[in-house]
Write a protein that holds these residues in place. Structure first.
Motif, PDB file in Angstrom:
ATOM      1  N   GLY A  19      -0.802  11.240  -6.560  1.00 57.61           N
ATOM      2  CA  GLY A  19      -1.637  11.112  -7.752  1.00 57.61           C
ATOM      3  C   GLY A  19      -0.813  11.024  -9.025  1.00 57.61           C
ATOM      4  N   PHE A  20       0.245  11.819  -9.100  1.00 59.44           N
ATOM      5  CA  PHE A  20       1.123  11.795 -10.273  1.00 59.44           C
ATOM      6  C   PHE A  20       1.772  10.423 -10.433  1.00 59.44           C
ATOM      7  CE2 PHE A  20       5.461  12.168 -11.935  1.00 59.44           C
ATOM      8  CZ  PHE A  20       5.191  12.630 -13.211  1.00 59.44           C
ATOM      9  N   PHE A  21       2.342   9.892  -9.351  1.00 60.28           N
ATOM     10  CA  PHE A  21       3.045   8.616  -9.457  1.00 60.28           C
ATOM     11  C   PHE A  21       2.092   7.445  -9.683  1.00 60.28           C
ATOM     12  CE2 PHE A  21       6.606  10.899  -7.424  1.00 60.28           C
ATOM     13  CZ  PHE A  21       7.553  10.640  -8.408  1.00 60.28           C
ATOM     14  N   THR A  22       0.929   7.465  -9.074  1.00 59.04           N
ATOM     15  CA  THR A  22      -0.009   6.370  -9.325  1.00 59.04           C
ATOM     16  C   THR A  22      -0.539   6.431 -10.753  1.00 59.04           C
ATOM     17  OG1 THR A  22      -1.840   7.624  -8.360  1.00 59.04           O
ATOM     18  CG2 THR A  22      -0.691   6.091  -6.910  1.00 59.04           C
ATOM     19  N   GLY A  23      -0.732   7.636 -11.279  1.00 62.61           N
ATOM     20  CA  GLY A  23      -1.138   7.767 -12.674  1.00 62.61           C
ATOM     21  C   GLY A  23      -0.030   7.371 -13.630  1.00 62.61           C
ATOM     22  N   LEU A  24       1.198   7.689 -13.268  1.00 61.39           N
ATOM     23  CA  LEU A  24       2.352   7.382 -14.119  1.00 61.39           C
ATOM     24  C   LEU A  24       2.571   5.881 -14.255  1.00 61.39           C
ATOM     25  CD1 LEU A  24       4.845   8.575 -15.651  1.00 61.39           C
ATOM     26  CD2 LEU A  24       6.086   8.358 -13.488  1.00 61.39           C
ATOM     27  N   ILE A  25       2.460   5.153 -13.142  1.00 60.16           N
ATOM     28  CA  ILE A  25       2.707   3.711 -13.199  1.00 60.16           C
ATOM     29  C   ILE A  25       1.436   2.917 -13.451  1.00 60.16           C
ATOM     30  CG2 ILE A  25       4.784   3.831 -11.783  1.00 60.16           C
ATOM     31  CD1 ILE A  25       3.160   2.864  -9.422  1.00 60.16           C
ATOM     32  N   GLY A  26       0.299   3.590 -13.477  1.00 61.69           N
ATOM     33  CA  GLY A  26      -0.947   2.912 -13.794  1.00 61.69           C
ATOM     34  C   GLY A  26      -1.471   2.038 -12.671  1.00 61.69           C
ATOM     35  N   ALA A  27      -1.057   2.310 -11.467  1.00 61.57           N
ATOM     36  CA  ALA A  27      -1.494   1.500 -10.321  1.00 61.57           C
ATOM     37  C   ALA A  27      -2.756   2.105  -9.725  1.00 61.57           C
ATOM     38  CB  ALA A  27      -0.395   1.452  -9.280  1.00 61.57           C
ATOM     39  N   GLY A  28      -3.481   1.274  -8.996  1.00 59.81           N
ATOM     40  CA  GLY A  28      -4.692   1.732  -8.351  1.00 59.81           C
ATOM     41  C   GLY A  28      -4.436   2.785  -7.292  1.00 59.81           C
ATOM     42  N   GLY A  29      -3.292   2.756  -6.707  1.00 56.41           N
ATOM     43  CA  GLY A  29      -2.932   3.806  -5.776  1.00 56.41           C
ATOM     44  C   GLY A  29      -3.040   3.447  -4.309  1.00 56.41           C
ATOM     45  N   GLY A  30      -3.835   2.441  -3.972  1.00 62.37           N
ATOM     46  CA  GLY A  30      -4.014   2.088  -2.565  1.00 62.37           C
ATOM     47  C   GLY A  30      -2.723   1.712  -1.883  1.00 62.37           C
ATOM     48  N   PHE A  31      -1.851   1.020  -2.600  1.00 62.00           N
ATOM     49  CA  PHE A  31      -0.598   0.596  -1.989  1.00 62.00           C
ATOM     50  C   PHE A  31       0.359   1.765  -1.802  1.00 62.00           C
ATOM     51  CE2 PHE A  31       0.670   0.556  -6.355  1.00 62.00           C
ATOM     52  CZ  PHE A  31       2.036   0.773  -6.359  1.00 62.00           C
ATOM     53  N   VAL A  32       0.129   2.874  -2.482  1.00 63.76           N
ATOM     54  CA  VAL A  32       0.945   4.074  -2.301  1.00 63.76           C
ATOM     55  C   VAL A  32       0.259   5.032  -1.331  1.00 63.76           C
ATOM     56  CG1 VAL A  32       1.959   6.067  -3.475  1.00 63.76           C
ATOM     57  CG2 VAL A  32       1.933   3.860  -4.602  1.00 63.76           C
ATOM     58  N   ILE A  33      -1.053   5.117  -1.422  1.00 63.49           N
ATOM     59  CA  ILE A  33      -1.805   6.049  -0.586  1.00 63.49           C
ATOM     60  C   ILE A  33      -1.706   5.674   0.886  1.00 63.49           C
ATOM     61  CG2 ILE A  33      -4.102   6.947  -0.063  1.00 63.49           C
ATOM     62  CD1 ILE A  33      -4.759   6.642  -3.060  1.00 63.49           C
ATOM     63  N   VAL A  34      -1.847   4.393   1.212  1.00 64.96           N
ATOM     64  CA  VAL A  34      -1.846   3.970   2.617  1.00 64.96           C
ATOM     65  C   VAL A  34      -0.536   4.333   3.313  1.00 64.96           C
ATOM     66  CG1 VAL A  34      -1.973   1.984   4.179  1.00 64.96           C
ATOM     67  CG2 VAL A  34      -3.638   2.215   2.339  1.00 64.96           C
ATOM     68  N   PRO A  35       0.623   3.926   2.773  1.00 65.63           N
ATOM     69  CA  PRO A  35       1.861   4.328   3.460  1.00 65.63           C
ATOM     70  C   PRO A  35       2.041   5.848   3.538  1.00 65.63           C
ATOM     71  CG  PRO A  35       2.307   2.603   1.872  1.00 65.63           C
ATOM     72  CD  PRO A  35       0.896   3.028   1.655  1.00 65.63           C
ATOM     73  N   ALA A  36       1.633   6.561   2.492  1.00 64.24           N
ATOM     74  CA  ALA A  36       1.766   8.019   2.506  1.00 64.24           C
ATOM     75  C   ALA A  36       0.895   8.638   3.596  1.00 64.24           C
ATOM     76  CB  ALA A  36       1.393   8.592   1.143  1.00 64.24           C
ATOM     77  N   LEU A  37      -0.307   8.127   3.762  1.00 63.68           N
ATOM     78  CA  LEU A  37      -1.185   8.651   4.809  1.00 63.68           C
ATOM     79  C   LEU A  37      -0.629   8.356   6.199  1.00 63.68           C
ATOM     80  CD1 LEU A  37      -4.689   7.768   3.339  1.00 63.68           C
ATOM     81  CD2 LEU A  37      -3.713  10.050   3.639  1.00 63.68           C
ATOM     82  N   ILE A  38       0.012   7.219   6.350  1.00 61.25           N
ATOM     83  CA  ILE A  38       0.598   6.870   7.647  1.00 61.25           C
ATOM     84  C   ILE A  38       1.816   7.742   7.935  1.00 61.25           C
ATOM     85  CG2 ILE A  38       1.821   5.051   8.919  1.00 61.25           C
ATOM     86  CD1 ILE A  38      -0.024   3.036   7.459  1.00 61.25           C
ATOM     87  N   VAL A  39       2.723   7.816   6.959  1.00 58.07           N
ATOM     88  CA  VAL A  39       3.990   8.538   7.174  1.00 58.07           C
ATOM     89  C   VAL A  39       3.793  10.052   7.112  1.00 58.07           C
ATOM     90  CG1 VAL A  39       6.304   8.913   6.245  1.00 58.07           C
ATOM     91  CG2 VAL A  39       5.366   6.613   6.328  1.00 58.07           C
ATOM     92  N   LEU A  40       3.129  10.524   6.059  1.00 58.71           N
ATOM     93  CA  LEU A  40       3.009  11.961   5.853  1.00 58.71           C
ATOM     94  C   LEU A  40       1.810  12.578   6.566  1.00 58.71           C
ATOM     95  CD1 LEU A  40       3.809  11.969   2.025  1.00 58.71           C
ATOM     96  CD2 LEU A  40       5.391  12.399   3.914  1.00 58.71           C
ATOM     97  N   GLY A  41       0.752  11.787   6.711  1.00 57.46           N
ATOM     98  CA  GLY A  41      -0.453  12.319   7.325  1.00 57.46           C
ATOM     99  C   GLY A  41      -0.623  11.970   8.793  1.00 57.46           C
ATOM    100  N   ASN A  42       0.303  11.169   9.324  1.00 57.18           N
ATOM    101  CA  ASN A  42       0.254  10.737  10.725  1.00 57.18           C
ATOM    102  C   ASN A  42      -1.072  10.073  11.108  1.00 57.18           C
ATOM    103  OD1 ASN A  42       2.889  11.633  11.278  1.00 57.18           O
ATOM    104  ND2 ASN A  42       2.153  13.709  11.655  1.00 57.18           N
ATOM    105  N   LEU A  43      -1.623   9.283  10.191  1.00 55.19           N
ATOM    106  CA  LEU A  43      -2.850   8.551  10.482  1.00 55.19           C
ATOM    107  C   LEU A  43      -2.499   7.160  10.992  1.00 55.19           C
ATOM    108  CD1 LEU A  43      -5.088   9.366   7.377  1.00 55.19           C
ATOM    109  CD2 LEU A  43      -5.150  10.439   9.614  1.00 55.19           C
ATOM    110  N   SER A  44      -3.420   6.568  11.736  1.00 54.43           N
ATOM    111  CA  SER A  44      -3.242   5.178  12.142  1.00 54.43           C
ATOM    112  C   SER A  44      -3.468   4.289  10.926  1.00 54.43           C
ATOM    113  CB  SER A  44      -4.234   4.812  13.246  1.00 54.43           C
ATOM    114  OG  SER A  44      -5.552   4.728  12.713  1.00 54.43           O
ATOM    115  N   MET A  45      -3.069   3.028  11.044  1.00 55.87           N
ATOM    116  CA  MET A  45      -3.228   2.096   9.923  1.00 55.87           C
ATOM    117  C   MET A  45      -4.694   1.975   9.525  1.00 55.87           C
ATOM    118  SD  MET A  45      -1.624   0.220   7.861  1.00 55.87           S
ATOM    119  CE  MET A  45      -1.904  -1.089   6.714  1.00 55.87           C
TER     120      MET A  45
END
Length: 116
Positions: free
Chosen positions: A10-36
């Motif tokens: 949330g901090f980084f998506t707010g900092l760069i002003g991005a929607g966050g989906g492109f950061v959230i998806v990889p984070a959920l896969i890598v850190l949350g062990n979710l499928s794509m």
């Protein structure tokens, strides 16, 4: 652990002003062990809640172009139905590769737009 990860994302998506989906998806896969598919669905849910909260905050304070909003929402719903239908036919590995290419192309597009 997940609260810390969510706060950092949330901090980084707010900092760069991005929607966050492109950061959230990889984070959920890598850190949350979710499928794509689970990561994309979770990301879309998060984004929809954020959008609803933002819309409700502006609802009484701005003039809303209702015909545009309704037509845009209708097209989005059609896209959701098509995407849901296609999701059953596309395996997660291909979806992951396609998402990576999409992020790369969009990143290059934004970079070129800012430089030119």
């Amino acid at each position: 652990k997940i609260i810390f990860q969510a706060a950092v994302i949330g901090f980084f998506t707010g900092l760069i002003g991005a929607g966050g989906g492109f950061v959230i998806v990889p984070a959920l896969i890598v850190l949350g062990n979710l499928s794509m598919k689970q990561a994309v669905g979770t990301s879309l849910f998060i984004i929809s809640i954020n959008s609803l909260i933002g819309f409700s905050g502006d609802f009484g304070h701005l003039d809303i172009d209702w015909p545009f909003l309704i037509s845009f929402t209708s097209i989005a719903i059609i896209g959701i139905l098509i995407g849901t239908s296609l999701a059953h036919r596309v395996e997660g590995a291909k979806l992951k590769k396609g998402f990576g290419w999409f992020v790369l192309v969009m990143g290059l597009f934004i970079l070129l737009k800012e430089l030119l």
